[in-house]
Motif scaffolding. Structure first.
Motif, PDB file in Angstrom:
ATOM      1  N   UNK A 109       0.830  -1.206   0.000  1.00 48.65           N
ATOM      2  CA  UNK A 109       0.000   0.000   0.000  1.00 48.65           C
ATOM      3  C   UNK A 109       0.865   1.256   0.000  1.00 48.65           C
ATOM      4  N   UNK A 110       1.908   1.268   0.815  1.00 53.05           N
ATOM      5  CA  UNK A 110       2.785   2.432   0.872  1.00 53.05           C
ATOM      6  C   UNK A 110       3.511   2.654  -0.449  1.00 53.05           C
ATOM      7  N   UNK A 111       4.039   1.577  -1.032  1.00 51.23           N
ATOM      8  CA  UNK A 111       4.832   1.709  -2.246  1.00 51.23           C
ATOM      9  C   UNK A 111       3.947   2.071  -3.442  1.00 51.23           C
ATOM     10  N   UNK A 112       2.800   1.399  -3.590  1.00 54.08           N
ATOM     11  CA  UNK A 112       1.908   1.739  -4.700  1.00 54.08           C
ATOM     12  C   UNK A 112       1.354   3.150  -4.552  1.00 54.08           C
ATOM     13  N   UNK A 113       1.046   3.555  -3.319  1.00 57.78           N
ATOM     14  CA  UNK A 113       0.558   4.916  -3.113  1.00 57.78           C
ATOM     15  C   UNK A 113       1.594   5.951  -3.503  1.00 57.78           C
ATOM     16  N   UNK A 114       2.846   5.715  -3.118  1.00 52.20           N
ATOM     17  CA  UNK A 114       3.911   6.648  -3.484  1.00 52.20           C
ATOM     18  C   UNK A 114       4.141   6.630  -4.996  1.00 52.20           C
ATOM     19  N   UNK A 115       4.107   5.442  -5.617  1.00 54.19           N
ATOM     20  CA  UNK A 115       4.303   5.343  -7.065  1.00 54.19           C
ATOM     21  C   UNK A 115       3.213   6.113  -7.799  1.00 54.19           C
ATOM     22  N   UNK A 116       1.981   6.013  -7.336  1.00 52.88           N
ATOM     23  CA  UNK A 116       0.871   6.739  -7.976  1.00 52.88           C
ATOM     24  C   UNK A 116       1.106   8.247  -7.930  1.00 52.88           C
ATOM     25  N   UNK A 117       1.539   8.755  -6.805  1.00 50.60           N
ATOM     26  CA  UNK A 117       1.797  10.199  -6.686  1.00 50.60           C
ATOM     27  C   UNK A 117       3.038  10.606  -7.480  1.00 50.60           C
ATOM     28  N   UNK A 118       4.052   9.776  -7.422  1.00 46.19           N
ATOM     29  CA  UNK A 118       5.353  10.065  -8.040  1.00 46.19           C
ATOM     30  C   UNK A 118       5.267  10.124  -9.560  1.00 46.19           C
ATOM     31  N   UNK A 119       4.441   9.262 -10.159  1.00 46.35           N
ATOM     32  CA  UNK A 119       4.362   9.191 -11.620  1.00 46.35           C
ATOM     33  C   UNK A 119       3.550  10.322 -12.237  1.00 46.35           C
ATOM     34  N   UNK A 120       2.928  11.129 -11.424  1.00 44.48           N
ATOM     35  CA  UNK A 120       2.041  12.168 -11.950  1.00 44.48           C
ATOM     36  C   UNK A 120       2.784  13.208 -12.775  1.00 44.48           C
ATOM     37  N   UNK A 121       4.067  13.457 -12.488  1.00 40.63           N
ATOM     38  CA  UNK A 121       4.767  14.512 -13.221  1.00 40.63           C
ATOM     39  C   UNK A 121       6.211  14.153 -13.557  1.00 40.63           C
ATOM     40  N   UNK A 122       6.474  12.889 -13.844  1.00 44.47           N
ATOM     41  CA  UNK A 122       7.815  12.487 -14.233  1.00 44.47           C
ATOM     42  C   UNK A 122       8.148  12.994 -15.636  1.00 44.47           C
ATOM     43  N   UNK A 123       9.395  13.352 -15.895  1.00 45.93           N
ATOM     44  CA  UNK A 123       9.768  13.778 -17.243  1.00 45.93           C
ATOM     45  C   UNK A 123       9.798  12.601 -18.210  1.00 45.93           C
ATOM     46  N   UNK A 124       9.835  12.913 -19.501  1.00 48.14           N
ATOM     47  CA  UNK A 124       9.835  11.869 -20.524  1.00 48.14           C
ATOM     48  C   UNK A 124      11.109  11.033 -20.522  1.00 48.14           C
ATOM     49  N   UNK A 125      12.152  11.502 -19.879  1.00 44.71           N
ATOM     50  CA  UNK A 125      13.386  10.709 -19.817  1.00 44.71           C
ATOM     51  C   UNK A 125      13.239   9.488 -18.936  1.00 44.71           C
ATOM     52  N   UNK A 126      12.154   9.426 -18.156  1.00 47.62           N
ATOM     53  CA  UNK A 126      11.947   8.361 -17.180  1.00 47.62           C
ATOM     54  C   UNK A 126      10.814   7.446 -17.624  1.00 47.62           C
ATOM     55  N   UNK A 127      11.049   6.131 -17.476  1.00 48.48           N
ATOM     56  CA  UNK A 127      10.041   5.108 -17.737  1.00 48.48           C
ATOM     57  C   UNK A 127       9.949   4.221 -16.502  1.00 48.48           C
ATOM     58  N   UNK A 128       8.744   3.810 -16.144  1.00 47.28           N
ATOM     59  CA  UNK A 128       8.610   3.003 -14.935  1.00 47.28           C
ATOM     60  C   UNK A 128       7.340   2.155 -14.967  1.00 47.28           C
ATOM     61  N   UNK A 129       7.404   1.043 -14.264  1.00 47.52           N
ATOM     62  CA  UNK A 129       6.225   0.227 -13.997  1.00 47.52           C
ATOM     63  C   UNK A 129       6.355  -0.318 -12.583  1.00 47.52           C
ATOM     64  N   UNK A 130       5.235  -0.748 -12.033  1.00 46.41           N
ATOM     65  CA  UNK A 130       5.235  -1.325 -10.692  1.00 46.41           C
ATOM     66  C   UNK A 130       4.469  -2.631 -10.746  1.00 46.41           C
ATOM     67  N   UNK A 131       4.956  -3.627 -10.035  1.00 48.73           N
ATOM     68  CA  UNK A 131       4.397  -4.969 -10.169  1.00 48.73           C
ATOM     69  C   UNK A 131       4.254  -5.631  -8.806  1.00 48.73           C
ATOM     70  N   UNK A 132       3.033  -6.060  -8.499  1.00 45.43           N
ATOM     71  CA  UNK A 132       2.809  -6.949  -7.359  1.00 45.43           C
ATOM     72  C   UNK A 132       3.049  -8.358  -7.868  1.00 45.43           C
TER      73      UNK A 132
END
Length: 452
Positions: A225-248
């Motif tokens: 819950x903590x990690x997915x919540x942070x990932x959701x907030x963090x991905x809102x304004x990442x630059x195009x140089x960054x790519x990411x996914x999150x996996x349970x």
């Protein structure tokens, strides 16, 4: 049309005298070439043709068209769909050409080639083939489905870097397809999968990317819950140089799986960034601080190691996949996913992944293609292994996960995800206009509907 069997129709026997490539019928030794990577999919064609040239494929097309048969194509079978006895399966594994031109920064690649072969040939020159997360996947199948790779937000869709295509149409014509020659087919084959024929080779651009900052950070599932919540907030304004996914993920305790990840629920944040490595490290820090880290495998990597980011399995296995595209990812979306797949949910899924989209993917390229849904913000993939004791529970639960995110779903899907023979699937993969033109092109170039 009724399915053919060898006792009802000798058409498949006649194939041997018509096609100059090796032909295998059911029960013969090399017929097992029909077995796809996803061994859960019933692929049992009336015959398998081991094509080594575009001419072999053209012969199959003409044979099938004259006899009311179907044709399917397979290199690795990662995106396999059911195939029955009324179908000739063309195995393209023998189309193994791979020629890199380091000066022009291009490669010509046959339909039987996997991305790993292109990586091995191109990366010594500091050049990057825009593969997907799994280098063991075939080049052509990935590109005809569009190609969403680990750098998609930075460079865009992999199919946007196709320069030319060698295509065998349903009518058995061998065509060179480019933006200038057969432009309508160049639009359609990049994203249209095998609706218009069999692609036997592609010519692609290679990019001057020698290394990247990336890898994966792993957390215990209790912190999901903590990690997915942070990932959701963090991905809102990442630059195009960054790519990411999150996996349970719930990986079985098998050889090759690190002990901290085996036999338990963990959360993996996958990350790739190009450009300034110090800036890439700084941008990742909020994720590293989200919870205690089990394994931190992020650092500067050669492009040749791009497959290590996701570390997708190589060996064949029985899988079921669900897929959805999301217009947004809200805190409520994360809560719905955690309720279905998080700690205490009893989820039978091996992987439940959210992938950040947007960036360069969202922009139309110089040469438009049949690929749709560039406006999706996130992709959801649900993958379960159909093995005891969870095999029976996996498909239904996957449908429930997709249903759980319905309030935020676009209703679309990408062609390379969750392959199936569901009649409604084309309407999810393509918008109404694209599907209209793909079908019109199919009627023109495949009048006998051998690829229907």
């Amino acid at each position: 049309m009724n399915s053919l069997t060898m006792t009802e129709n000798d058409g498949m026997e006649q194939l041997r005298s018509y096609v100059s490539a090796p032909v295998a019928l059911p029960g013969e030794r090399v017929y097992d070439r029909a077995t796809p990577w996803n061994v859960a999919v019933p692929v049992r064609p009336g015959a398998v043709v081991l094509a080594a040239t575009a001419g072999h494929v053209a012969e199959v097309m003409r044979f099938a068209g004259a006899r009311g048969l179907r044709v399917a194509v397979q290199a690795t079978g990662h995106g396999a769909v059911p195939v029955g006895a009324d179908t000739v399966l063309v195995s393209t594994a023998g189309l193994s050409e791979c020629v890199v031109d380091p000066v022009a920064r291009t490669a010509r690649v046959g339909a039987g080639v996997r991305w790993q072969t292109v990586l091995d040939a191109a990366t010594p020159h500091g050049l990057a083939p825009l593969c997907g997360s799994a280098p063991a996947v075939g080049v052509v199948g990935f590109l005809t489905g569009g190609g969403v790779g680990p750098l998609v937000r930075t460079v865009g869709l992999s199919a946007d870097y196709v320069r030319a295509v060698e295509l065998v149409t349903g009518a058995g014509e061998i065509l060179r397809v480019t933006p200038e020659e057969h432009a309508e087919l160049f639009w359609g084959v990049r994203g249209g999968k095998s609706m218009l024929g069999v692609v036997t080779a592609v010519e692609i651009d290679l990019l001057p990317i020698a290394e990247f900052y990336g890898g994966a950070v792993f957390f215990d599932g209790s912190h999901a819950a903590r990690v997915l919540g942070e990932w959701q907030r963090w991905t809102a304004d990442l630059p195009e140089t960054v790519n990411t996914s999150i996996c349970i993920q719930q990986l079985p305790p098998l050889p090759g799986i690190p002990e901290p990840l085996a036999g338990r629920m963990t959360v993996a944040v996958r990350y790739t960034a190009v450009g300034d490595h110090a800036e890439a490290q700084r941008l990742l820090q909020p994720i590293r601080d989200a919870a205690p880290v089990l394994i931190d495998a992020v650092g500067v990597m050669p492009y040749a190691a791009i497959g290590a980011v996701h570390a997708d399995p190589v060996d064949p296995m029985p899988c079921h996949e669900g897929h959805a595209l999301l217009s947004e990812l809200r805190a409520e979306t994360v809560e719905a996913i955690l309720a279905a797949c998080g700690p205490g949910s009893g989820s039978p899924q091996t992987l439940v992944e959210l992938r950040l989209l947007g960036g360069a993917l969202a922009r139309e390229p110089r040469h438009r293609s049949a690929f749709c849904h560039r406006n999706a913000a996130y992709g959801l993939s649900v993958i379960g292994v159909l093995a005891p004791p969870v095999a029976e529970a996996v498909p239904g639960h996957a449908a429930n996960v997709v249903a759980a995110v319905a309030p935020w779903s676009t209703g679309g899907q990408m062609p390379n995800f969750a392959a199936s023979d569901d009649p409604g699937r084309p309407g999810r993969c393509y918008d109404e206009d694209a599907l209209h033109w793909l079908r019109a092109l199919a009627r023109r170039y495949d009048p006998a509907s051998v690829m229907r």
